[in-house]
Design an enzyme around this catalytic site. Structure first.
Site, PDB file in Angstrom:
ATOM      1  N   LYS A 199       0.863  -1.182   0.000  1.00  0.00           N
ATOM      2  CA  LYS A 199       0.000   0.000   0.000  1.00  0.00           C
ATOM      3  C   LYS A 199       0.894   1.225   0.000  1.00  0.00           C
ATOM      4  CE  LYS A 199      -3.594   2.322   2.651  1.00  0.00           C
ATOM      5  NZ  LYS A 199      -4.469   2.263   3.822  1.00  0.00           N
ATOM      6  N   ARG A 221       1.086  10.032   5.781  1.00  0.00           N
ATOM      7  CA  ARG A 221       1.268   8.618   6.106  1.00  0.00           C
ATOM      8  C   ARG A 221       2.574   8.040   5.539  1.00  0.00           C
ATOM      9  NH1 ARG A 221      -3.852   8.735   8.002  1.00  0.00           N
ATOM     10  NH2 ARG A 221      -5.690   8.569   6.684  1.00  0.00           N
ATOM     11  N   LYS A 253      -2.328  -1.706  -3.701  1.00  0.00           N
ATOM     12  CA  LYS A 253      -3.199  -0.533  -3.645  1.00  0.00           C
ATOM     13  C   LYS A 253      -2.389   0.732  -3.740  1.00  0.00           C
ATOM     14  CE  LYS A 253      -6.157   1.785  -0.434  1.00  0.00           C
ATOM     15  NZ  LYS A 253      -6.540   1.951   0.925  1.00  0.00           N
TER      16      LYS A 253
HETATM   17  C1  PBG Z   1      -7.161   3.290   5.643  1.00  0.00           C
HETATM   18  C2  PBG Z   1      -7.608   3.185   4.216  1.00  0.00           C
HETATM   19  C3  PBG Z   1      -7.473   4.152   3.218  1.00  0.00           C
HETATM   20  C4  PBG Z   1      -8.057   3.614   2.065  1.00  0.00           C
HETATM   21  C5  PBG Z   1      -8.528   2.350   2.401  1.00  0.00           C
HETATM   22  N1  PBG Z   1      -8.224   2.100   3.720  1.00  0.00           N
HETATM   23  C6  PBG Z   1      -6.944   5.531   3.281  1.00  0.00           C
HETATM   24  C7  PBG Z   1      -5.558   5.810   3.637  1.00  0.00           C
HETATM   25  O1  PBG Z   1      -4.701   4.940   3.771  1.00  0.00           O
HETATM   26  O2  PBG Z   1      -5.279   6.998   3.803  1.00  0.00           O
HETATM   27  C8  PBG Z   1      -8.137   4.311   0.734  1.00  0.00           C
HETATM   28  C9  PBG Z   1      -9.154   3.777  -0.227  1.00  0.00           C
HETATM   29  C10 PBG Z   1      -9.439   4.656  -1.390  1.00  0.00           C
HETATM   30  O3  PBG Z   1      -8.763   5.677  -1.649  1.00  0.00           O
HETATM   31  O4  PBG Z   1     -10.393   4.324  -2.112  1.00  0.00           O
HETATM   32  N2  PBG Z   1      -8.187   2.912   6.533  1.00  0.00           N
END
Ligand code: PBG
Length: 327
Positions: A199, A221, A253
């Site tokens: 991620k 983050r 992701k």
């Molecule tokens: C964190 C989380 C995020 C997304 C899914 N789970 C946001 C982040 O990491 O800031 C993003 C999903 C998207 O952009 O569709 N709980």
């Protein structure tokens, strides 16, 4: 026609729809699609998310309706995000048995849990007042190991509420292992974990932060999510660790800017690979379509086919129900 290869005419297999249909090498099936959905505490009507036209923050009732529609369309899974009415520094609502996400998991699982896999995003950022995915140290850094204890407790609360799978998304080191141990200890040995494995610290999450009301109040983050320009082996290292810790499904992701990582995973691992077509990917296509600049429906299908062809077995997409109906 080339004189050298008189017989080579690739166009023969592209001549008409039945021919193309028969020889298609990449197919999408509704069961491979997972719908992300948001449920918010304390609202009486679903609230549209302005940066994601067509996506809503649901009430418990409107979520049930959306879950039924997804199930009827044959969608494979539903992943829920909860937005509590009250947030605090430790994200107390995240593992409260009466917290909004647990309530919604019980509702949806009772009604459509036989038709699709009901799962929960396991994280803290929707629940903390500072918007970070974990507990903070005094100096404001995300405290990895203190956060792991919270994740373990949240995963168990989600499992008790009927979640059929948990999906830790916070990118803390060791999160899958700690959650696996906690689930086992609580009697949920058979409940699988989908790791948000690779991620990236991505600008493509922008619209999600409006939808889930989880923008960090300070900082970002990048100390825990992967650097888009990071070491080339970074995702492979993450996937090796997640699998060693017991992940049953691994995720990449966002999707479209990381197709190389999806392919790398598919060629490397022996578990299903999921890809999350995130909020910014959705918003870009919807915005361009609203301006009349692109053919929306074709672009949605082409984006999904690309992700599938890169090697994703499962795709999380906000278009899941719509696309499943079209397939
Ligand atoms: C964190 C989380 C995020 C997304 C899914 N789970 C946001 C982040 O990491 O800031 C993003 C999903 C998207 O952009 O569709 N709980």
């Amino acid at each position: 026609m080339s004189a050298e290869f008189p017989a080579a005419r690739p166009r023969r297999l592209r001549r008409n729809p039945v021919m193309r249909r028969m020889v298609a090498g990449t197919r999408l099936h509704p069961a491979e699609l997972i719908l992300p959905a948001f449920v918010k505490e304390g609202i009486s009507d679903p609230q549209p998310v302005s940066s994601m036209p067509g996506v809503f923050q649901h009430t418990r009732d409107s979520l049930r309706k959306a879950a039924h529609e997804a199930a009827e369309a044959g969608v494979g899974g539903l992943i829920l995000f909860g937005i509590p009415a009250v947030k605090d520094a430790r994200g107390s609502a995240a593992d409260d048995p009466e917290g909004i996400l647990q309530q919604a998991l019980r509702d949806v699982n009772a009604e459509v849990g036989d038709a699709l896999v009901v799962m929960a995003d396991t994280c803290l950022d929707e629940f903390t007042d500072h918007g970070h995915c974990g507990l903070l140290t005094e100096s404001g850094e995300v405290d990895n190991d203190a956060t792991l204890e919270r994740y373990a407790s949240i995963a168990v609360a989600q499992a008790r509420a009927g979640s059929q799978m948990v999906a830790p998304s916070g990118m803390m080191d060791g999160q899958v292992g700690v959650i696996r141990a906690a689930l086992d200890e609580a009697g949920f040995q058979d409940l699988p974990i989908m790791g948000y494995t690779a991620k990236f610290a991505s600008a493509f999450f922008g619209p999600f932060r409006e939808a889930a009301e989880c923008a960090p109040q300070f900082g970002d983050r990048s100390s825990h999510q992967q650097d888009p320009a990071g070491p080339l082996g970074d995702s492979l290292r993450e996937v090796r660790l997640d699998l060693a810790e017991g992940a049953d499904i691994v995720m990449v992701k966002p999707a479209m800017s990381y197709l190389d990582i999806i392919r790398q995973f598919r060629d490397t691992v022996d578990v299903p690979v999921a890809a999350y077509q995130v909020s910014g990917e959705y918003a870009m296509i919807e915005a361009a379509a609203a301006n009349g600049w692109i053919d929306r429906d074709r672009m949605i299908m082409e984006s999904l086919l690309g992700i599938r062809r890169a090697g994703a077995d499962l795709i999380l997409t906000y278009w899941a129900t719509e696309v499943a109906r079209r397939l």
